[in-house]
Design a protein around this motif. Structure first.
Motif, PDB file in Angstrom:
ATOM      1  N   THR A   1       5.956  -1.328  -1.456  1.00 20.22           N
ATOM      2  CA  THR A   1       6.635  -0.021  -1.507  1.00 20.22           C
ATOM      3  C   THR A   1       8.005  -0.051  -0.853  1.00 20.22           C
ATOM      4  OG1 THR A   1       5.654   0.699   0.582  1.00 20.22           O
ATOM      5  CG2 THR A   1       4.409   1.134  -1.459  1.00 20.22           C
ATOM      6  N   GLY A   2       8.192  -0.967   0.126  1.00 15.34           N
ATOM      7  CA  GLY A   2       9.476  -1.001   0.831  1.00 15.34           C
ATOM      8  C   GLY A   2       9.545  -0.054   2.010  1.00 15.34           C
ATOM      9  N   TYR A   3       8.438   0.684   2.289  1.00 16.46           N
ATOM     10  CA  TYR A   3       8.416   1.598   3.426  1.00 16.46           C
ATOM     11  C   TYR A   3       7.990   0.855   4.690  1.00 16.46           C
ATOM     12  CZ  TYR A   3       8.715   5.420   0.030  1.00 16.46           C
ATOM     13  OH  TYR A   3       9.120   6.260  -0.977  1.00 16.46           O
ATOM     14  N   THR A   4       8.440   1.341   5.831  1.00 15.79           N
ATOM     15  CA  THR A   4       8.037   0.762   7.108  1.00 15.79           C
ATOM     16  C   THR A   4       6.662   1.294   7.492  1.00 15.79           C
ATOM     17  OG1 THR A   4       9.023   2.550   8.411  1.00 15.79           O
ATOM     18  CG2 THR A   4      10.445   0.671   7.805  1.00 15.79           C
ATOM     19  N   GLU A   5       6.059   0.641   8.494  1.00 18.78           N
ATOM     20  CA  GLU A   5       4.749   1.099   8.975  1.00 18.78           C
ATOM     21  C   GLU A   5       4.830   2.540   9.461  1.00 18.78           C
ATOM     22  OE1 GLU A   5       1.934  -0.610   9.006  1.00 18.78           O
ATOM     23  OE2 GLU A   5       2.661  -2.564   8.342  1.00 18.78           O
ATOM     24  N   ALA A   6       5.897   2.845  10.157  1.00 16.24           N
ATOM     25  CA  ALA A   6       6.048   4.207  10.684  1.00 16.24           C
ATOM     26  C   ALA A   6       6.170   5.218   9.549  1.00 16.24           C
ATOM     27  CB  ALA A   6       7.276   4.286  11.597  1.00 16.24           C
ATOM     28  N   GLU A   7       6.927   4.869   8.532  1.00 18.56           N
ATOM     29  CA  GLU A   7       7.077   5.780   7.389  1.00 18.56           C
ATOM     30  C   GLU A   7       5.754   5.949   6.649  1.00 18.56           C
ATOM     31  OE1 GLU A   7      11.699   5.074   5.964  1.00 18.56           O
ATOM     32  OE2 GLU A   7      10.203   3.524   5.498  1.00 18.56           O
ATOM     33  N   LEU A   8       5.040   4.864   6.492  1.00 21.49           N
ATOM     34  CA  LEU A   8       3.760   4.942   5.784  1.00 21.49           C
ATOM     35  C   LEU A   8       2.788   5.882   6.486  1.00 21.49           C
ATOM     36  CD1 LEU A   8       3.220   1.190   4.826  1.00 21.49           C
ATOM     37  CD2 LEU A   8       3.693   3.073   3.259  1.00 21.49           C
ATOM     38  N   ALA A   9       2.787   5.841   7.815  1.00 21.64           N
ATOM     39  CA  ALA A   9       1.846   6.653   8.579  1.00 21.64           C
ATOM     40  C   ALA A   9       2.041   8.146   8.340  1.00 21.64           C
ATOM     41  CB  ALA A   9       1.977   6.344  10.070  1.00 21.64           C
ATOM     42  N   GLU A  10       3.228   8.535   7.911  1.00 19.93           N
ATOM     43  CA  GLU A  10       3.519   9.952   7.705  1.00 19.93           C
ATOM     44  C   GLU A  10       3.431  10.388   6.243  1.00 19.93           C
ATOM     45  OE1 GLU A  10       4.066  11.957  10.217  1.00 19.93           O
ATOM     46  OE2 GLU A  10       3.891  10.293  11.630  1.00 19.93           O
ATOM     47  N   MET A  11       3.099   9.448   5.333  1.00 21.88           N
ATOM     48  CA  MET A  11       3.175   9.766   3.902  1.00 21.88           C
ATOM     49  C   MET A  11       1.827  10.180   3.333  1.00 21.88           C
ATOM     50  SD  MET A  11       5.776   6.759   2.592  1.00 21.88           S
ATOM     51  CE  MET A  11       5.904   7.454   0.938  1.00 21.88           C
ATOM     52  N   ALA A  12       1.896  11.020   2.284  1.00 17.96           N
ATOM     53  CA  ALA A  12       0.712  11.473   1.562  1.00 17.96           C
ATOM     54  C   ALA A  12       0.562  10.651   0.275  1.00 17.96           C
ATOM     55  CB  ALA A  12       0.861  12.963   1.217  1.00 17.96           C
ATOM     56  N   PRO A  13      -0.625  10.654  -0.341  1.00 17.45           N
ATOM     57  CA  PRO A  13      -0.866   9.790  -1.510  1.00 17.45           C
ATOM     58  C   PRO A  13       0.117   9.998  -2.653  1.00 17.45           C
ATOM     59  CG  PRO A  13      -2.932  10.724  -0.700  1.00 17.45           C
ATOM     60  CD  PRO A  13      -1.850  11.387   0.072  1.00 17.45           C
ATOM     61  N   LEU A  14       0.433  11.243  -2.971  1.00 21.35           N
ATOM     62  CA  LEU A  14       1.252  11.501  -4.158  1.00 21.35           C
ATOM     63  C   LEU A  14       2.704  11.080  -3.979  1.00 21.35           C
ATOM     64  CD1 LEU A  14      -0.119  14.941  -5.395  1.00 21.35           C
ATOM     65  CD2 LEU A  14      -0.768  12.633  -6.096  1.00 21.35           C
ATOM     66  N   GLU A  15       3.112  10.831  -2.721  1.00 18.72           N
ATOM     67  CA  GLU A  15       4.487  10.403  -2.503  1.00 18.72           C
ATOM     68  C   GLU A  15       4.734   8.993  -3.036  1.00 18.72           C
ATOM     69  OE1 GLU A  15       6.450  11.613   1.315  1.00 18.72           O
ATOM     70  OE2 GLU A  15       4.382  12.116   1.883  1.00 18.72           O
ATOM     71  N   PHE A  16       3.637   8.257  -3.260  1.00 21.51           N
ATOM     72  CA  PHE A  16       3.777   6.888  -3.780  1.00 21.51           C
ATOM     73  C   PHE A  16       3.738   6.843  -5.310  1.00 21.51           C
ATOM     74  CE2 PHE A  16       1.819   6.555   0.406  1.00 21.51           C
ATOM     75  CZ  PHE A  16       2.659   5.655   1.030  1.00 21.51           C
TER      76      PHE A  16
END
Length: 829
Positions: A211-226
């Motif tokens: 995805t190219g997201y960082t661990e910190a960014e991933l922790a804040e994301m919801a399923p549909l954002e991917f």
């Protein structure tokens, strides 16, 4: 247990335990009292040397040792060998002594050698502890204190809790977690877990990589954002189904990366529940399906291409299973056979084949299915309405990856045209064979009647033809149509010739409205058994013929008659056959014409026509007029229909002038002066183009002689009595307007016998000339390519010089040829 104790000592230097090992009398702590306090623990006491001094029931149940067995045994006896080797027991006691307390989790041994995992608490027992304990039991009036030994180590109190079951559960959980984590991290696909509120709670290393997201960014994301926007609704529905309806869901969507790329992914998700069935969230695996999508796209494109080719294919395409049921076909199959899709489903191969061809096609199918051959076979397709259409089938076996035979497939190609060409070639060969037979007969024939009879008999006798007839036409009569009079026929009655064949010559039923005599071309009538003309259809069925060709018999533009031939096949007389017949009609015409010219040499009576002309279209008249010479045409030798060799004698003009003028003449291709005799020069001209001699030959006439003086010609033309003189004169004067008929007479030619001819030659030859000719003939001088004798040998035999022999021989040959070619002239030798 004594033995066990000594084994556990392992040869230690420590003193053997006393047989009555016990705490000092002042130590009155009872382990049974401790048992009441910690009912789920085993409790025992060790002396200062680490030997068992007391034992409770819990310890017996835990270890399997009775108190009597274990008392006096060293603490080390409860440890497995690997712990004893490292000094673990001593270390624990020392730590308890120095630290005042110690705890340990580890393996211990039962009396049967089995292991158990325990939590062990070790506390040192000192003098102070004993004093305190004793004070509680001592009489308040006691006056003697106990404890000058208060800090002395008296022993150890040990509480042991069996945690084997818990340890095994923990170990299993650890192993399961380790396994899960290893799988989680080793997974090449992305792995994810969300709680029931859609919060990202777990992922593997592939998620940030993809995805190219960082661990910190991933922790804040919801399923549909991917997920790419256009696919979010579908994925939202899938998540709802996981959390509310289905335990497992598979969905495809484009994964949206941090830089906006869209990657096709397949998500396989499952519900997460606890032991009570409470839904905690969902987890799953996302797999990159770019390659699969690309392959699917390729397959779709390939399939689309294949299907487009399949459907636009002009040939039949088909596939049958191993039971011979039709399972696939193209539109052309339906169009050709006349069956619809419902009817075709499950039909067998032989149902589409004409009965006479089924055995051959069945054998071909057996070779395909049993031997795996690629087979080409021909058979006629049987349509729903009963039509038979010739087809060529190219078929091969269908197998899967394992080699299992699934059926066979193939292509069927309409070979109607090819079969028609093959039949045409066969007919053409038969036609040529028939014509070759006729040609041989025409060479030997002496009259026109013989030629015509030979032609119709040959056609009627050939298997491909039913009958033939020849009629003569009178082209000199001016009517709406040329009169056609049947002359000779074979394979048909006289009534049939009059009533039916005449109608094929009559242009009434022909689209062109022109007679073959007028057009000079072959006219063909085919498929007569189905003809819309009633009389043709009825007669064709009664007499069993399918086609008719009307062939004009012509030579040099002059019509002699018509040949009518009927063939059995309805499709006979196609283009190439028509071309052969066209040429054959010309051959017949030329044969008839040549026969008329040839007969002039043998007729007792001929008609002689004398013409005078100043028409300079005649090359002889033109040369005489331009040079003022006298020109005599001695002989004409035909090479082709339009090429002749003229042998002429020219007087009263210089040969060089003749060469100059004749060399530039447009009608003369070549010229050669043969010799010069005084004022006369003898020439050979090759004349090309329409000539009067060619025109005369077309009418069976020949130029007997022609003499031209100063451009005025007088010529004698001989013609057979059966030739229509009026037609000949009209043709000549039309072609040469400045030519007119002067006279017409009948000439009775003397009949010369073989004896007459020999007597004439005997009179012409001298003795020496005859002797030279006879010796050369019988001595092999004329043999070719190798002479049996040469001139010197024959001259020696005759006793004359070689030059003399040649002189006698040449003169004799000249007299012989003169007698043959100019029998009405004589030589004086």
């Amino acid at each position: 247990m004594t033995d066990s104790s000594s084994e556990c000592d392992g040869g230690s230097d420590e003193p053997e335990p006393p047989t009555n090992a016990e705490f000092p009398a002042e130590f009155s702590l009872d382990v049974r009292q401790l048992t009441d306090l910690v009912s789920d623990h085993a409790v025992w006491l060790l002396d200062a040397d680490g030997r068992v001094v007391t034992w409770n029931e819990g310890a017996s149940e835990l270890t399997g040792y009775d108190e009597d067995e274990i008392v006096g045994t060293n603490y080390r006896a409860f440890f497995p060998p690997e712990s004893r080797e490292t000094g673990r027991p001593s270390q624990l006691l020392e730590r308890a002594r120095t630290e005042g307390r110690t705890e340990d989790d580890g393996w211990r041994l039962r009396s049967d050698g089995s292991r158990l995992w325990v939590r062990e608490v070790i506390a040192p027992v000192r003098g102070d502890d004993v004093a305190v304990a004793s004070e509680s039991d001592r009489d308040e009036s006691a006056t003697e204190p106990i404890g000058d030994r208060g800090d002395d180590l008296l022993g150890y109190a040990i509480l042991v809790h069996d945690r084997t079951a818990a340890y095994e559960r923990e170990r299993e959980l650890r192993e399961e977690k380790a396994f899960t984590e290893s799988v989680f991290e080793a997974q090449p696909d992305i792995v994810y877990a969300f709680d029931a509120d859609g919060n990202y709670i777990e992922w593997n290393d592939r998620v940030p990589e993809v995805t190219g997201y960082t661990e910190a960014e991933l922790a804040e994301m919801a399923p549909l954002e991917f997920v790419a926007p256009e696919h979010r609704e579908r994925i939202a529905d899938a998540i709802t189904r996981i959390l509310e309806e289905d335990r497992y869901v598979t969905a495809e969507a484009n994964l949206l990366t941090s830089d906006g790329d869209r990657i096709p992914y397949e998500f396989n998700s499952a519900r997460i529940t606890d032991d009570d069935g409470t839904i905690l969230g969902f987890t799953g695996i996302g797999r990159d399906i770019s390659d699969r999508k690309a392959r699917e796209r390729e397959l779709r494109e390939e399939k689309a291409l294949t299907e487009s080719i399949f459907e636009v294919q002009p040939d039949l395409l088909y596939a049958y299973d191993v039971d011979g049921n039709l399972i696939h076909w193209n539109d052309r199959f339906e169009q050709l056979t006349g069956y619809d899709a419902d009817e075709l489903e499950g039909m067998t191969p032989l149902e589409f084949i004409a009965p006479p061809d089924r055995d051959r096609i069945e054998r071909a199918i057996e070779r395909i299915m049993e031997d795996g051959e690629r087979v080409t076979a021909e058979g006629r397709v049987l349509t729903k309405d009963g039509a038979h259409i010739p087809y060529e089938f190219n078929s091969a076996r269908i197998t899967d990856e394992t080699g299992t035979v699934l059926g066979f497939t193939g292509v069927g190609r309409d070979i109607t045209d090819r079969k028609a060409r093959e039949r045409e070639l066969e007919r053409l060969e038969r036609l040529n064979a028939t014509i070759r037979t006729i040609d041989e007969t025409m060479v030997a024939a002496e009259t026109r009647d013989e030629i015509e009879t030979a032609i119709v008999d040959a056609f009627a006798a050939a298997d491909a033809y039913q009958f033939a007839a020849i009629g003569r036409v009178d082209t000199g009569v001016t009517l709406d149509r040329y009169p056609w009079e049947p002359q000779v026929w074979a394979g048909i009655s006289a009534d049939g010739v009059e009533d039916v064949l005449s109608s094929f010559v009559d242009p009434e039923h022909d689209v062109s409205g022109e007679s073959p005599v007028e057009t000079g071309t072959v006219q063909c009538y085919r498929h007569l058994r189905e003809s819309p003309v009633d009389e043709w259809r009825v007669d064709a069925r009664e007499r069993d013929y399918g086609s008719v060709a009307v062939v004009p018999i012509v030579a040099s533009g002059r019509a002699y008659g018509l040949l009518v031939v009927a063939a059995h096949e309805s499709a006979a007389f196609a283009d190439r056959e028509r071309g052969v017949l066209q040429e054959f009609g010309g051959t017949i015409g030329h044969a008839i014409n040549a026969m008329a010219v040839r007969r002039l040499l043998y007729l007792d009576t001929v008609v002689e026509l004398e013409f005078e002309s100043t028409d300079r279209q005649d090359v002889c008249i033109d040369l005489s007029a331009r040079t003022g010479c006298r020109l005599s045409l001695d002989h004409v030798l035909p090479l082709t229909d339009e090429t002749f060799v003229y042998y002429v004698t020219i007087s009263d003009v210089d040969p060089d002038r003749i060469r100059s003028i004749a060399g530039d003449h447009p009608s003369i291709d070549e010229l050669r002066r043969i010799d010069t005799d005084g004022d006369d020069s003898h020439w050979e001209f090759v004349v090309r183009g329409p000539t009067i001699t060619g025109l005369l030959a077309d009418y069976g006439a020949r130029m007997r002689s022609e003499v031209v003086e100063d451009g005025v010609s007088s010529c004698i033309v001989q013609v057979s009595p059966d030739v229509e003189v009026r037609d000949l004169v009209e043709a000549v004067t039309t072609a040469y307007p400045d030519m007119q008929l002067v006279s017409k007479r009948t000439d009775e030619q003397a009949v010369e016998t073989r004896g007459d001819f020999r007597q004439q030659l005997e009179r012409e030859f001298t003795t020496k000339q005859r002797t030279a000719l006879e010796a050369a003939y019988y001595g092999g001088y004329f043999e070719w390519p190798t002479r049996s004798s040469d001139a010197s040998e024959i001259a020696d035999r005759l006793g004359i010089a070689r030059q003399t022999f040649h002189q006698h021989l040449r003169v004799a040959q000249e007299k012989l040829l003169t007698a043959y070619f100019e029998s009405d002239e004589t030589s004086d030798g």
